[in-house]
Motif scaffolding. Structure first.
Motif, PDB file in Angstrom:
ATOM      1  N   TYR A 288      41.150  48.576  52.408  1.00 27.78           N
ATOM      2  CA  TYR A 288      42.101  49.397  51.673  1.00 27.78           C
ATOM      3  C   TYR A 288      43.303  49.804  52.516  1.00 27.78           C
ATOM      4  CZ  TYR A 288      38.902  49.508  47.765  1.00 27.78           C
ATOM      5  OH  TYR A 288      38.117  49.132  46.713  1.00 27.78           O
ATOM      6  N   LEU A 289      43.168  49.768  53.834  1.00 27.96           N
ATOM      7  CA  LEU A 289      44.344  49.988  54.675  1.00 27.96           C
ATOM      8  C   LEU A 289      45.323  48.828  54.524  1.00 27.96           C
ATOM      9  CD1 LEU A 289      42.676  51.372  57.933  1.00 27.96           C
ATOM     10  CD2 LEU A 289      43.760  52.657  56.066  1.00 27.96           C
ATOM     11  N   VAL A 290      44.784  47.641  54.277  1.00 26.41           N
ATOM     12  CA  VAL A 290      45.623  46.472  54.026  1.00 26.41           C
ATOM     13  C   VAL A 290      46.195  46.511  52.610  1.00 26.41           C
ATOM     14  CG1 VAL A 290      45.649  43.946  53.868  1.00 26.41           C
ATOM     15  CG2 VAL A 290      44.346  45.075  55.688  1.00 26.41           C
ATOM     16  N   TRP A 323      45.715  65.778  50.519  1.00 21.96           N
ATOM     17  CA  TRP A 323      45.246  64.847  51.546  1.00 21.96           C
ATOM     18  C   TRP A 323      43.733  64.668  51.491  1.00 21.96           C
ATOM     19  CZ3 TRP A 323      47.812  61.258  53.756  1.00 21.96           C
ATOM     20  CH2 TRP A 323      49.159  61.399  54.069  1.00 21.96           C
ATOM     21  N   ILE A 324      42.973  65.738  51.254  1.00 24.72           N
ATOM     22  CA  ILE A 324      41.516  65.620  51.133  1.00 24.72           C
ATOM     23  C   ILE A 324      41.164  64.729  49.944  1.00 24.72           C
ATOM     24  CG2 ILE A 324      39.389  66.896  50.607  1.00 24.72           C
ATOM     25  CD1 ILE A 324      40.511  69.232  52.232  1.00 24.72           C
ATOM     26  N   TRP A 325      41.881  64.889  48.865  1.00 27.39           N
ATOM     27  CA  TRP A 325      41.679  64.052  47.671  1.00 27.39           C
ATOM     28  C   TRP A 325      41.861  62.574  48.021  1.00 27.39           C
ATOM     29  CZ3 TRP A 325      45.097  65.115  42.693  1.00 27.39           C
ATOM     30  CH2 TRP A 325      44.800  64.177  41.709  1.00 27.39           C
ATOM     31  N   PHE A 326      42.988  62.247  48.640  1.00 25.09           N
ATOM     32  CA  PHE A 326      43.255  60.849  48.982  1.00 25.09           C
ATOM     33  C   PHE A 326      42.260  60.312  50.009  1.00 25.09           C
ATOM     34  CE2 PHE A 326      45.303  58.159  52.265  1.00 25.09           C
ATOM     35  CZ  PHE A 326      45.346  56.976  51.549  1.00 25.09           C
ATOM     36  N   LEU A 327      42.032  61.047  51.081  1.00 19.38           N
ATOM     37  CA  LEU A 327      41.197  60.547  52.177  1.00 19.38           C
ATOM     38  C   LEU A 327      39.740  60.386  51.752  1.00 19.38           C
ATOM     39  CD1 LEU A 327      42.735  62.590  55.129  1.00 19.38           C
ATOM     40  CD2 LEU A 327      42.959  60.120  54.723  1.00 19.38           C
ATOM     41  N   THR A 328      39.246  61.251  50.888  1.00 19.46           N
ATOM     42  CA  THR A 328      37.867  61.121  50.405  1.00 19.46           C
ATOM     43  C   THR A 328      37.688  59.811  49.638  1.00 19.46           C
ATOM     44  OG1 THR A 328      37.625  63.521  50.257  1.00 19.46           O
ATOM     45  CG2 THR A 328      36.065  62.186  49.006  1.00 19.46           C
ATOM     46  N   VAL A 329      38.622  59.508  48.739  1.00 19.91           N
ATOM     47  CA  VAL A 329      38.547  58.254  47.979  1.00 19.91           C
ATOM     48  C   VAL A 329      38.673  57.065  48.924  1.00 19.91           C
ATOM     49  CG1 VAL A 329      39.663  56.858  46.193  1.00 19.91           C
ATOM     50  CG2 VAL A 329      39.433  59.331  45.886  1.00 19.91           C
ATOM     51  N   LEU A 330      39.612  57.126  49.859  1.00 22.93           N
ATOM     52  CA  LEU A 330      39.815  56.026  50.803  1.00 22.93           C
ATOM     53  C   LEU A 330      38.560  55.755  51.627  1.00 22.93           C
ATOM     54  CD1 LEU A 330      41.677  54.017  52.350  1.00 22.93           C
ATOM     55  CD2 LEU A 330      42.276  55.936  53.851  1.00 22.93           C
ATOM     56  N   LEU A 331      37.961  56.795  52.198  1.00 20.26           N
ATOM     57  CA  LEU A 331      36.783  56.608  53.052  1.00 20.26           C
ATOM     58  C   LEU A 331      35.585  56.131  52.249  1.00 20.26           C
ATOM     59  CD1 LEU A 331      37.138  59.718  55.399  1.00 20.26           C
ATOM     60  CD2 LEU A 331      37.448  57.313  56.007  1.00 20.26           C
ATOM     61  N   PHE A 332      35.395  56.697  51.060  1.00 17.70           N
ATOM     62  CA  PHE A 332      34.230  56.313  50.263  1.00 17.70           C
ATOM     63  C   PHE A 332      34.275  54.827  49.916  1.00 17.70           C
ATOM     64  CE2 PHE A 332      32.176  55.587  46.163  1.00 17.70           C
ATOM     65  CZ  PHE A 332      30.909  56.101  46.399  1.00 17.70           C
ATOM     66  N   PHE A 333      35.391  54.360  49.395  1.00 11.53           N
ATOM     67  CA  PHE A 333      35.453  52.961  48.969  1.00 11.53           C
ATOM     68  C   PHE A 333      35.605  51.997  50.143  1.00 11.53           C
ATOM     69  CE2 PHE A 333      36.626  54.761  44.731  1.00 11.53           C
ATOM     70  CZ  PHE A 333      35.540  54.221  44.048  1.00 11.53           C
ATOM     71  N   SER A 334      36.039  52.500  51.295  1.00  9.04           N
ATOM     72  CA  SER A 334      36.119  51.627  52.466  1.00  9.04           C
ATOM     73  C   SER A 334      34.743  51.149  52.904  1.00  9.04           C
ATOM     74  CB  SER A 334      36.814  52.347  53.621  1.00  9.04           C
ATOM     75  OG  SER A 334      38.183  52.558  53.327  1.00  9.04           O
ATOM     76  N   PHE A 335      33.704  51.901  52.562  1.00 14.55           N
ATOM     77  CA  PHE A 335      32.348  51.527  52.950  1.00 14.55           C
ATOM     78  C   PHE A 335      31.513  51.096  51.752  1.00 14.55           C
ATOM     79  CE2 PHE A 335      33.921  54.254  56.314  1.00 14.55           C
ATOM     80  CZ  PHE A 335      33.619  53.487  57.432  1.00 14.55           C
ATOM     81  N   SER A 336      32.202  50.804  50.637  1.00 14.23           N
ATOM     82  CA  SER A 336      31.510  50.304  49.453  1.00 14.23           C
ATOM     83  C   SER A 336      31.309  48.802  49.565  1.00 14.23           C
ATOM     84  CB  SER A 336      32.325  50.632  48.200  1.00 14.23           C
ATOM     85  OG  SER A 336      31.760  50.032  47.056  1.00 14.23           O
ATOM     86  N   THR A 338      31.255  46.676  47.010  1.00 17.61           N
ATOM     87  CA  THR A 338      32.227  46.056  46.111  1.00 17.61           C
ATOM     88  C   THR A 338      33.570  46.740  46.311  1.00 17.61           C
ATOM     89  OG1 THR A 338      30.491  45.613  44.480  1.00 17.61           O
ATOM     90  CG2 THR A 338      32.774  45.520  43.722  1.00 17.61           C
ATOM     91  N   GLN A 339      34.609  45.946  46.577  1.00 18.92           N
ATOM     92  CA  GLN A 339      35.930  46.504  46.838  1.00 18.92           C
ATOM     93  C   GLN A 339      36.965  45.797  45.979  1.00 18.92           C
ATOM     94  OE1 GLN A 339      36.361  46.149  51.151  1.00 18.92           O
ATOM     95  NE2 GLN A 339      35.451  48.169  51.433  1.00 18.92           N
ATOM     96  N   LEU A 340      37.681  46.580  45.187  1.00 17.56           N
ATOM     97  CA  LEU A 340      38.765  46.080  44.341  1.00 17.56           C
ATOM     98  C   LEU A 340      39.977  46.995  44.521  1.00 17.56           C
ATOM     99  CD1 LEU A 340      36.729  45.258  41.115  1.00 17.56           C
ATOM    100  CD2 LEU A 340      38.018  43.609  42.479  1.00 17.56           C
ATOM    101  N   PRO A 341      41.196  46.457  44.459  1.00 25.11           N
ATOM    102  CA  PRO A 341      42.380  47.275  44.733  1.00 25.11           C
ATOM    103  C   PRO A 341      42.486  48.517  43.864  1.00 25.11           C
ATOM    104  CG  PRO A 341      42.973  44.955  44.713  1.00 25.11           C
ATOM    105  CD  PRO A 341      41.545  45.033  44.252  1.00 25.11           C
ATOM    106  N   HIS A 342      42.163  48.380  42.561  1.00 29.87           N
ATOM    107  CA  HIS A 342      42.398  49.517  41.666  1.00 29.87           C
ATOM    108  C   HIS A 342      41.459  50.690  41.925  1.00 29.87           C
ATOM    109  CE1 HIS A 342      39.407  47.121  39.317  1.00 29.87           C
ATOM    110  NE2 HIS A 342      38.913  48.317  39.077  1.00 29.87           N
ATOM    111  N   TYR A 343      40.376  50.500  42.680  1.00 31.83           N
ATOM    112  CA  TYR A 343      39.517  51.639  43.005  1.00 31.83           C
ATOM    113  C   TYR A 343      40.304  52.714  43.763  1.00 31.83           C
ATOM    114  CZ  TYR A 343      35.338  48.796  41.903  1.00 31.83           C
ATOM    115  OH  TYR A 343      34.375  48.029  41.288  1.00 31.83           O
ATOM    116  N   LEU A 344      41.212  52.297  44.626  1.00 31.18           N
ATOM    117  CA  LEU A 344      41.937  53.261  45.450  1.00 31.18           C
ATOM    118  C   LEU A 344      42.896  54.110  44.625  1.00 31.18           C
ATOM    119  CD1 LEU A 344      42.148  54.166  48.380  1.00 31.18           C
ATOM    120  CD2 LEU A 344      43.995  52.534  48.708  1.00 31.18           C
TER     121      LEU A 344
END
Length: 552
Positions: A288-290, A323-336, A338-344
């Motif tokens: 998701y950083l990419v 920032w907590i809202w964004f970072l929580t979603v980012l960290l959670f899906f970074s370790f999922s 299944t990864q799809l762009p729209h999750y972020l």
């Protein structure tokens, strides 16, 4: 003396013009026009795409055909991937406007519009109207938001309800009086209930986790503390609202289907997606950083400009919440798994607010314009890149399948002179905006977003869909006209059934069947049916229709 007077008049006129331009760029009327352009323009202009739009809309079509509004079905089989709300919305739209691409995508466009409206009112309340408009412009013109707003899937609806729930949480934080803040709590449960009816636990998980972390960070503050969080989370009336919204359908599908939906939806499509990759959508911890710079185009550099002041922003409650809202979603899906762009996107709404609030901090022209310039450079080079891909794949035997070769070849010819002129004009316009030094960088990026929207949805998307999905639509219409028993063979393109207007079972073909398949499956079909005659009825691009008959 005269020269000095003329200089002063010129400077004054320039200042007046700059002020008018800034007022235009922060006008709610501009936001309304941008929403119409980004969400509704070209809404029904291209065929449905597979796999996602085809799967959702075929389930909606079968719901309307069968009259079963409890259990969604796709090609005659229960579809337990998602809850029911998106199908209800699409069905209602199709009943009002006719069953076509426009009507099926309309609920997403309306949901995205309401998402913008919710953001605008929230930011106006917390900051000011101009910042609210800028935040709405950035969100409406960002690439991924505009894509899901024009897609007949559940994501725009879900993002609407997730964002509304978060807005109510922060409003609750601002009002510590239990006599007046109950409405915020109840509305948060209402939005979570509707989100749960749209896509399940994700609509509850993130609001609960983020609100816990935020109230924890506010321990000792005048408005914070975990006691308030627990009071809201264990609100009996709130959970009653949630159950009243989401409970009836979940009970109804249990009574209809037993535990099958719950096993499939909660265990496979929720826990299973986090535990392992589904349908080949795997990634890596930095995925998701990419993807984030692509999701935010053309505003990727604008977002990066926020990072230098992240530590200072942490002291402001609103900034910290966002920032907590964004970072929580980012960290959670970074370790999922299944990864799809729209999750972020579940965590991108706060970024648009932060970008708008600190828009004047964007001062580096290269940082602002390199991402959209890079996008348009790729679009200009795309015909050459496609040609190169085919040549390299054939030379080094990279294993491209027949349908992939067909699409790349067709794509090379679809990207014609009209396409080339449009993307080249877009690239020149981006360069012009970059060197135009008078307006603020953020306002030039908004203009870049309008250009991006015009080129992507006016030129690129129609060309891509003409290659990938128009043949599927044509095949469906041909099969409908032939009116024969039809099956799908080792192919997953459910939009075929939508356009055929009939269930298309996925089974072994037999004599008398019309077979829909990808062209890379033609050899396999011949091996599987050696004793039957096969007649090619239709072939274009990646797909074909084959009539199977007993030998004479």
């Amino acid at each position: 003396m005269v020269g000095s007077t003329d200089t002063l008049k010129g400077a004054a006129n320039s200042g007046i013009a700059a002020g008018r331009f800034q007022r235009l760029m922060t006008s709610p009327w501009l936001l309304i026009l941008v929403v119409a352009l980004s969400f509704f323009w070209q809404l029904g202009a291209v065929p449905l795409y597979d796999l996602d739009e085809g799967a959702f809309t075929e389930a909606t079509r079968e719901m309307l055909a069968s009259g079963d509004f409890i259990t969604p079905h796709k090609d005659g089989e229960p579809r337990y991937d998602k809850p029911v709300l998106i199908y209800w919305l699409q069905a209602a739209s199709a009943e009002l406007f006719g069953f076509d691409e426009f009507a099926l995508r309309l609920p997403s466009a309306i949901a995205a519009t309401l998402w913008i409206a919710g953001l605008w009112f929230f930011v106006r309340r917390c900051l000011d109207a101009r910042t609210a408009t800028v935040a709405g412009l950035a969100m409406a013109l960002s690439l991924q938001v505009s894509l899901i707003a024009k897609a007949a899937v559940a994501d725009a609806v879900l993002n609407l309800f997730i964002a509304l729930a978060f807005f109510e949480i922060y409003r609750y934080f601002l009002d510590p009086d239990p006599k007046t803040n109950r409405g915020f709590v109840l509305r948060a449960y209402l939005w979570m209930g509707l989100g749960f009816l749209t896509k399940g636990p994700v609509a509850v998980f993130f609001p609960l986790v983020v609100s816990f972390l935020f109230f924890l960070s506010e321990m000792g503050g005048a408005n914070g503390g975990l006691r308030r969080w627990f009071r809201a989370v264990f609100s009996p009336l709130g959970w009653l609202v949630f159950l009243a919204v989401a409970g009836p359908w979940y009970l109804a599908i249990y009574l209809d289907d037993g535990a099958g939906f719950f096993r499939s939806f909660f265990l496979q499509h929720n826990l299973g997606r986090f535990d392992s990759a589904m349908q080949g959508h795997s990634g890596f911890p930095g995925y998701y950083l990419v993807m984030l710079p692509i999701i935010l185009l053309p505003f990727s550099g604008w977002f990066l400009s926020l990072l230098k002041d992240l530590r200072r922003s942490w002291s402001d409650p609103l900034d910290r919440f966002l920032w907590i809202w964004f970072l929580t979603v980012l960290l959670f899906f970074s370790f999922s798994g299944t990864q799809l762009p729209h999750y972020l996107l579940y965590g991108c709404t706060p970024l648009f607010i932060l970008m708008a609030r600190y828009r004047e901090r964007l001062t580096n022209g290269w940082l602002a314009f390199v991402p959209p310039l890079f996008l348009f450079a790729i679009l200009v080079a795309l015909p050459w890149l496609l040609e190169t891909v085919v040549q390299v794949a054939l030379r080094f035997d990279l294993g491209l399948k027949a349908h992939q070769v067909a699409m790349i070849g067709a794509g090379r010819f679809a990207l014609d002179l009209h396409y080339g002129a449009a993307v080249l004009a877009g690239l020149v316009a981006m360069l012009g905006l970059m060197v135009w030094s008078r307006p603020a960088l953020w306002s030039r990026l908004v203009l870049a977003g309008i250009i991006q929207t015009l080129v992507v949805f006016g030129v690129l998307v129609p060309k891509v869909f003409e290659v990938m999905q128009a043949p599927v639509k044509e095949a469906g219409l041909v099969a409908k006209a032939l009116d024969m028993p039809t099956v799908v063979y080792r192919t997953s393109m459910p939009s075929f059934s939508v356009y055929r207007e009939a269930v298309t079972p996925n089974r072994r073909p037999q004599a008398g069947d019309l077979v829909f398949l990808r062209i890379d499956k033609l050899d396999r079909l011949e091996r599987d049916l050696p004793d039957l005659d096969r007649t090619l009825v239709y072939q274009r691009g990646p797909v074909a229709l084959v009539m199977v008959r007993a030998p004479e």
